[in-house]
Design a protein around this motif. Structure first.
Motif, PDB file in Angstrom:
ATOM      1  N   PRO A 184       0.812  -1.229   0.000  1.00 39.04           N
ATOM      2  CA  PRO A 184       0.000   0.000   0.000  1.00 39.04           C
ATOM      3  C   PRO A 184       0.839   1.271   0.000  1.00 39.04           C
ATOM      4  N   LYS A 185       2.040   1.213   0.607  1.00 38.85           N
ATOM      5  CA  LYS A 185       2.906   2.387   0.608  1.00 38.85           C
ATOM      6  C   LYS A 185       3.327   2.768  -0.808  1.00 38.85           C
ATOM      7  N   THR A 186       3.604   1.740  -1.630  1.00 38.53           N
ATOM      8  CA  THR A 186       4.012   1.988  -3.013  1.00 38.53           C
ATOM      9  C   THR A 186       2.895   2.667  -3.786  1.00 38.53           C
ATOM     10  N   LEU A 187       1.669   2.147  -3.658  1.00 36.49           N
ATOM     11  CA  LEU A 187       0.529   2.707  -4.378  1.00 36.49           C
ATOM     12  C   LEU A 187       0.217   4.120  -3.908  1.00 36.49           C
ATOM     13  N   THR A 188       0.318   4.345  -2.602  1.00 35.01           N
ATOM     14  CA  THR A 188       0.044   5.682  -2.054  1.00 35.01           C
ATOM     15  C   THR A 188       1.091   6.684  -2.531  1.00 35.01           C
ATOM     16  N   THR A 189       2.365   6.280  -2.467  1.00 35.91           N
ATOM     17  CA  THR A 189       3.441   7.165  -2.922  1.00 35.91           C
ATOM     18  C   THR A 189       3.317   7.465  -4.405  1.00 35.91           C
ATOM     19  N   ASN A 190       2.922   6.460  -5.184  1.00 33.76           N
ATOM     20  CA  ASN A 190       2.780   6.635  -6.621  1.00 33.76           C
ATOM     21  C   ASN A 190       1.724   7.675  -6.966  1.00 33.76           C
ATOM     22  N   PHE A 191       0.733   7.826  -6.100  1.00 32.60           N
ATOM     23  CA  PHE A 191      -0.311   8.824  -6.344  1.00 32.60           C
ATOM     24  C   PHE A 191       0.037  10.172  -5.730  1.00 32.60           C
TER      25      PHE A 191
ATOM     26  N   LEU B 225      -2.759  -7.081 -10.796  1.00 29.76           N
ATOM     27  CA  LEU B 225      -3.531  -5.998 -10.164  1.00 29.76           C
ATOM     28  C   LEU B 225      -2.670  -4.826  -9.695  1.00 29.76           C
ATOM     29  N   PRO B 226      -1.490  -5.056  -9.083  1.00 31.31           N
ATOM     30  CA  PRO B 226      -0.680  -3.909  -8.642  1.00 31.31           C
ATOM     31  C   PRO B 226      -0.278  -2.973  -9.786  1.00 31.31           C
ATOM     32  N   THR B 227       0.163  -3.541 -10.931  1.00 29.91           N
ATOM     33  CA  THR B 227       0.545  -2.673 -12.048  1.00 29.91           C
ATOM     34  C   THR B 227      -0.673  -2.014 -12.668  1.00 29.91           C
ATOM     35  N   ARG B 228      -1.829  -2.691 -12.630  1.00 33.21           N
ATOM     36  CA  ARG B 228      -3.057  -2.056 -13.128  1.00 33.21           C
ATOM     37  C   ARG B 228      -3.429  -0.871 -12.243  1.00 33.21           C
ATOM     38  N   ALA B 229      -3.270  -1.044 -10.933  1.00 30.70           N
ATOM     39  CA  ALA B 229      -3.571   0.057 -10.014  1.00 30.70           C
ATOM     40  C   ALA B 229      -2.626   1.233 -10.252  1.00 30.70           C
TER      41      ALA B 229
END
Length: 357
Positions: free
Chosen positions: A10-17, A119-123
């Motif tokens: 979740p940290k990766t996805l949050t940072t990416n946004f 799913l992670p790369t799609r997100a």
């Protein structure tokens, strides 16, 4: 599977946004500073419109992001992903990737497994699409607003002018590029001379220079700018490394990402190192070099020198803005460090941290 695994936190996805969103809001303010330094009121107005446009284009951007997430395909800029994997490697676990019929039971199972693992790369693609759409649309709308005002338009006529310009430069959610127009023409069933004429007419009826500037900004804020052979030595070497890893997938576990980390370093370097090198080139008593002379001799090897040598006042103002903002951050950082207020994260072990407090 390996890439999706290391991106699944979740940290990766949050940072990416959050990272690109913060840069999106910072960039126009940096350009305002450049406009103030050059005394160009038009650049200041346009930059402020770009800033406010970030808060008014959410609906269209969210719609495009949902489509990108559902279809696992970027829309605005299909070729520039944050995960720089070739298409064949990105869909390795699939019926097509394994050479199995898509209609067979095994093929359907492979597709389901591949979609679940991806799913992670799609997100990441969905958040990337949202930020890019937001920036592309805000830049285009701000520039069209300025053009309309210069033409003496106002009220409904100005709104109509802006919407027509947006329709010309945004192709069903995609940026106005020859490649995207080619894709659109193929979807329409055009080929040969019809396709060529369609692409030429769409480009002639719009503003390709504005579209390219907006696309470059969308790539900059999401750290997906292409690595080109005509850029700095650092970016040129990074491009060769990227090509080597793509050609030899066995290297991927050791070097999973190249373009995004390089763009992150470039973002900082273009506000610190590039300026320091420019000072050396401009003041070197053994061989002073003006921006125009450097541009002629070395092309885009230094983004700062290329922008300062440009005839475009927007690019020059952006160069001044990056320089002054970088200087301000550097001096502030030095001051905070010298006073002991900026110390870094310190050790993670709480006992060691208490010893330092």
């Amino acid at each position: 599977g390996f890439i999706n695994n290391i991106l699944s936190g979740p940290k990766t996805l949050t940072t990416n946004f959050l990272g690109p969103m913060l840069v999106s809001m910072y960039r126009p303010l940096e350009n305002v500073l450049g406009g103030l330094l050059t005394g160009d009121a038009k650049i200041i107005r346009r930059s402020m419109r770009e800033f406010t446009g970030l808060f008014s284009g959410w609906n269209d951007s969210l719609r495009m992001a949902r489509m990108a997430l559902a279809n696992d395909e970027l829309i605005l800029d299909p070729t520039a992903r944050q995960v720089d994997l070739p298409g064949s490697q990105r869909r390795a676990i699939s019926a097509a990737g394994m050479g199995v019929s898509e209609n067979s039971g095994a093929g359907k199972m492979l597709d389901v497994i591949g979609k679940a693992l991806g799913l992670p790369t799609r997100a990441l693609g969905g958040t990337d699409e949202f930020v890019k759409q937001l920036n592309y649309r805000s830049v285009v709308r701000a520039d069209l607003t300025e053009q309309g005002i210069e033409k003496g338009l106002g009220g409904e006529r100005l709104a109509e002018f802006i919407e027509k310009g947006m329709d010309d430069i945004v192709i069903n959610g995609a940026a106005l590029t020859a490649r995207n127009l080619d894709r659109e023409a193929t979807k329409m069933g055009l080929s040969g001379a019809e396709k060529t004429n369609f692409i030429a007419e769409r480009i002639e009826a719009s503003d390709p220079a504005l579209a390219q500037r907006a696309l470059d900004i969308a790539r900059d804020v999401t750290f997906t700018r292409e690595l080109s052979p005509d850029q700095s030595q650092f970016r040129k070497l990074s491009r060769k490394a990227q090509m080597a890893v793509n050609a030899h997938p066995g290297l991927r576990p050791f070097i999973p990402f190249i373009r995004t980390p390089v763009n992150l370093l470039s973002f900082a370097g273009e506000r610190t190192v590039d300026q320091a090198m420019a000072v050396v080139r401009l003041l070197n008593p053994l061989g002073r070099t003006t921006p125009k002379e450097f541009k002629i001799a070395h092309g885009n090897r230094s983004r700062l020198m290329a922008d300062l040598a440009s005839e475009d006042p927007q690019r020059r103002a952006e160069a001044y803005g990056r320089t002054m903002a970088g200087l301000a951050f550097t001096v502030t950082g030095w001051g905070l460090t010298a006073n002991g207020n900026l110390t870094g994260g310190g050790p993670k072990d709480y006992k060691q941290r208490r010893l330092l407090e």
